[in-house]
Motif scaffolding. Structure first.
Motif, mmCIF file in Angstrom:
data_model
loop_
_atom_site.group_PDB
_atom_site.id
_atom_site.type_symbol
_atom_site.label_atom_id
_atom_site.label_comp_id
_atom_site.label_asym_id
_atom_site.label_seq_id
_atom_site.Cartn_x
_atom_site.Cartn_y
_atom_site.Cartn_z
ATOM 1 N N ASP A 199 -1.075 -2.729 -0.806
ATOM 2 C CA ASP A 199 -0.585 -3.392 0.077
ATOM 3 C C ASP A 199 -1.090 -4.587 1.216
ATOM 4 N N SER B 262 3.718 -6.431 1.733
ATOM 5 C CA SER B 262 5.039 -6.346 2.248
ATOM 6 C C SER B 262 4.998 -7.363 3.668
ATOM 7 N N ASP C 229 5.488 0.640 -4.115
ATOM 8 C CA ASP C 229 6.382 -0.222 -2.683
ATOM 9 C C ASP C 229 8.035 0.636 -3.611
ATOM 10 N N SER D 126 7.658 -1.452 1.910
ATOM 11 C CA SER D 126 7.842 -2.839 2.737
ATOM 12 C C SER D 126 9.873 -2.870 3.305
#
Lengths: 342, 342, 342, 342
Positions: free
Chosen positions: C121, C127, D121, D127
């Motif tokens: 990430d 995100s 994720d 997120s």
């Protein structure tokens, strides 16, 4: 899939292998079911009879221009050996988009495993001490391990990074070796993708405790390793030769082993069979193997499976993926001598 | 780090190894610099002289309760061999929090690499065909490979999953084998974390093309593999014995090899040296190795490094991490015979 | 296995977890079948009632010397949390050979996978760009990837190499990173065995594009990373904090993220919950995670399985292998605050 | 190497990329030093001027038969994008042995790493919980992890096994997943060599907790995943879409995510940009990514390096190895829409 009524014609003459060595009953049955197999294994001189509607040829008959011209529907030539010989008009094939395929990749895993076995034998003296034990001269525990070394963390050099190198590289992964390679046909980035550092041949030789000779024979690679190059190896280095003998100056190699500076394992020989009285047979620092690295039953069966798999793809209009594609750049470079596979 | 003036006292009698085998000049110098080394290697009978202020003992002298009582500051006993013998009052050590450490892990990588080498030798007949070549009986290419098999994708069975199994397991990773294990001391989940399936011993034997005997000797494991168990192996199986001979009924093993049903590699023997005329020396299906798997220079040096590393940690009030900790459950179970290491 | 009539007594009060979170119906049934489970989960004050014949305690009640003395047959205390609190007289346990076990290892895989997810990430802005897309501010293709970097071949630094580091290390293998580690409790050779180079903390920070903070809190590690240390990181570095917040000077970390010099992912916080208006909630360069790395259903179930597995081993006289053993050196060093696990 | 005086002529118009995106100063300098670079980036309409002595074209101008006929020395067309468009007379190129090369492989590692990030994720809600934290709705520890799952040991399905699948597969190795694949262009044995089990699409969907859509668009693969196929996925499955949007019935995919039966991450979209008010922007179960998986600086630089590496090989009479070779079977099958890369 194609209908039975229009099964593609496959002219079948799989020398140098007997058909039963490379095709299991299962792969042979699938081949027969999906293709119109013209089996001329016993009478290879009949190759011209069905060229007119041949979709593919399995084998390596002479294919000069005239013969190719007589085969207007030919889409593929599937050579069941690992080499591309000069008995095919490759240019004509390429111009017509006929795939010429070899089965070198079928042997790569067998050679890689064998090479690792030879390497550990050299590192640890397995066959040498087995001989001593049989002769009543065995040395227990620390007495017989003074020249034993680990593969873990060792400096390893690969000469050539084709099918063999690619099959061997992952086997070295758990040993966390530093692996360097000399392969003048490949960019550094290709080697880096495999976790291999590109180096010059002298640098490779100077730094490697273990050296694998994996290069095929070309004009450039003949006697790539002569006395001068072998002298660059650190004392006590171990060398594994499994690709083609002419890459090395063989007498120089034996000299070095005889001197005690090098331990070596040899699977390919300048002449096969070797002369009965050859000094190689008596060298303590040598592991002798009579061309056994690749030609094992599992590899032979893989050849048949590869032929079947790629025939199926080509018949569906898809590119072959299992065998090795002859390319204009490669055919003609190779100088390999045919192997008699009995 | 401790001040020179208060360097911890280490009583040093590293039998059965000569000090120079396990300590390099570098590790020995570091040991001397950081500890007050009382070197009684040459006069081990002097062990009592400095017990009063001993911080650690390197070696395996007899340590009955009385001697331990005479060493009120003792924090660790670092045994430079791989076994825990019954000459120590372990209960007294545990009650006082004295670490008793063995160096079995130092040999694990050497044994694992050697075991893989033996395995590939058995899979491919490397030492057998080297002997034939030297005798002028070599068979080239396919003629000599009819019993050759790949390790890739094979069914592998590990009997025991201690230091040796843990070192061997990653070496098998690139071969994508199915690995099963029988180890009655370990939960299934522990084996699963290493990518190993827990099975019963009969199931392991029935399914394994390759079997590694890695178990130590306990009351439960003595003659774990008798004639009945060996008969469960599939025809043409390959067995590697590198832990302790008594785990196997040795004559039953040789019978099976002699019958041609099994190929085996043996590194540990019921008596060492073996009798000069023993039939094992002439069996074609056997790879003979005189207890050479673990005791190689790199492993010996690792012992010295481990001793130094753990002494340093203990001196700093940290737990030792490199050597193997004796535990109440384990000492007493082992029935290993000492190995004479020359 | 033990007979039903003599099933070992297990005093069962598995706070802070509700029993059903860590035991599945299957593991609970096995526990009941093999042990005499004295379930006082609902009335933990009854802990003293069965101490007289208790074989083990599952949970972490206060265990001062007097209570331990009242449990003469006690063999193990299985703490279903990851920490060792000072409410146990560890010295008394060690002297008597009572195993005190924690279940930190149950969470390691979950934390390792989560850490890798946070890392990618940070490397790729997953995100952040998801938020932008939801707000109608997304940037397609090359416009939004100017700060994207690969993990392959990157310089990675691990601060601490305990359970978490050992679980994370193999996940990095296929990326062929250079992995360095600072862990003052471990010798260099231990790190090298895991393919990790031991370095000083400043060297680690100067060279690492990705940094993982995996250290537990001790007197030595509190605020190990202050403003000065963070300033050593190269511009654009990415930091993942998943062990314990006090290892880092939290405001210094946020300052650095706010300045744009660092991207960070944080799973552990100086206070949980964090204040509603805290600036961390609005930082673009931060991935915010509310202590979610380890406590997932699969990890909780692993705790129950581990308790069952180790109880079985101990009941058979074998050493426990799945949970983490409290040692004299470690208890007392830890300064972790209990985690409220709901 | 070639002499300066005879440097091969390279016609250079690298749209859609600005030259500086794919060539670093170093690779550009090497290109200029070794080739006679005719830079018409700013005036691509000048492509005909130097065709007469062109050795290679870098870029993808229209190349009908007439233009190819005007370039008698042309050896290679190096397309700096990942697709093969129908603006080239491929048949003429193949007949003449002109290599037509694409740079799809340059993006594979970036896409694979990104895909793994999206997967974790989805597995862990990274997120989603970051958004909640920013909104003051964060849930600590076990409260927010009820749908969290591990990747370790999971059932994974790959739809398509080309460049992307091959780059992703090794990243999954340390998770010990069961990996299945549906790729109708590949024999089972090819997948098996990569540790992947070949299955039908329905079987893949029924068994996979994680699904990766990695297939390119062809006549056969358009809307390969419709509502009926998506309904086969187990409840709570996670799907990652990174190849081409048309492989999936997009509205059916969003319906399924909206229903809560599926969590998905999407990097490729039916229209780019997506409409401002599209419902996808508000779906909680979706990770939204605006076509960011492959086009990162490291991948762009890899394109330039690949072009240089393969030009060098071709100039030496060796086969190119880094870029993807257009083949008669593949060109024409692809239906990918060009990507505007800004």
């Amino acid at each position: 899939m194609t209908e039975d009524t229009t099964r593609p014609v496959v002219v079948f003459l799989p020398a140098p292998h007997p058909s039963g060595r490379i095709f299991t009953p299962q792969t042979r049955a699938a081949l027969e079911a999906e293709f119109d197999v013209v089996d001329i294994e016993a009478e290879p001189q009949r190759v011209d009879e069905r060229l007119g509607d041949a979709f593919a040829i399995v084998g390596q008959p002479d294919l000069p221009r005239a013969r190719l011209d007589a085969a207007p529907h030919l889409r593929a030539v599937l050579n069941v050996e690992g080499n591309f010989y000069p008995n095919v008009d490759y240019a004509a094939c390429f111009a017509r988009g006929i795939h010429v395929l070899g089965c070198g990749p079928a042997y790569a895993q067998a050679v890689a495993e064998f090479s690792l076995g030879l390497t550990i034998d050299l590192a640890r003296g397995i066959s040498r001490e087995d001989r001593a034990f049989r002769a009543g001269r065995e040395r227990y525990v620390a007495d017989g391990t003074t020249d034993s070394i680990l593969l873990r963390g060792a400096d390893v050099g690969l000469i050539g990074f084709g099918n063999l190198g690619r099959a061997l590289r992952p086997l070295l992964d758990p040993f966390r070796c530093t692996v360097r390679c000399y392969d003048p046909w490949l960019p550094d980035a290709t080697l880096a993708q495999h976790g291999v550092e590109a180096v010059s041949l002298p640098d490779l030789l100077r730094t490697s405790r273990f050296v694998f000779v994996l290069a095929t024979v070309t004009a450039e690679s003949e006697h790539l390793l002569g006395a001068r190059e072998l002298a660059l190896l650190p004392p006590g280095a171990r060398l594994v030769l499994v690709s083609r003998a002419p890459v090395v100056d063989f007498e120089a190699l034996l000299d070095r082993v005889e001197s005690g500076a090098l331990l070596a394992a040899v699977d390919v020989w300048p002449s096969e069979p070797m002369p009965a009285e050859h000094r190689a047979r008596a060298l303590e620092g040598l592991v002798l193997s009579p061309h056994r690295a690749g030609g094992i039953p599992a590899a032979f069966r893989e050849v048949g499976q590869m032929v079947l798999d790629d025939l199926r793809l080509i018949a569906r209009g898809l590119p072959p993926v299992r065998m090795q594609l002859a390319t204009p750049e490669l055919v003609g470079r190779y100088r390999n001598r045919p192997v008699s596979t009995g």
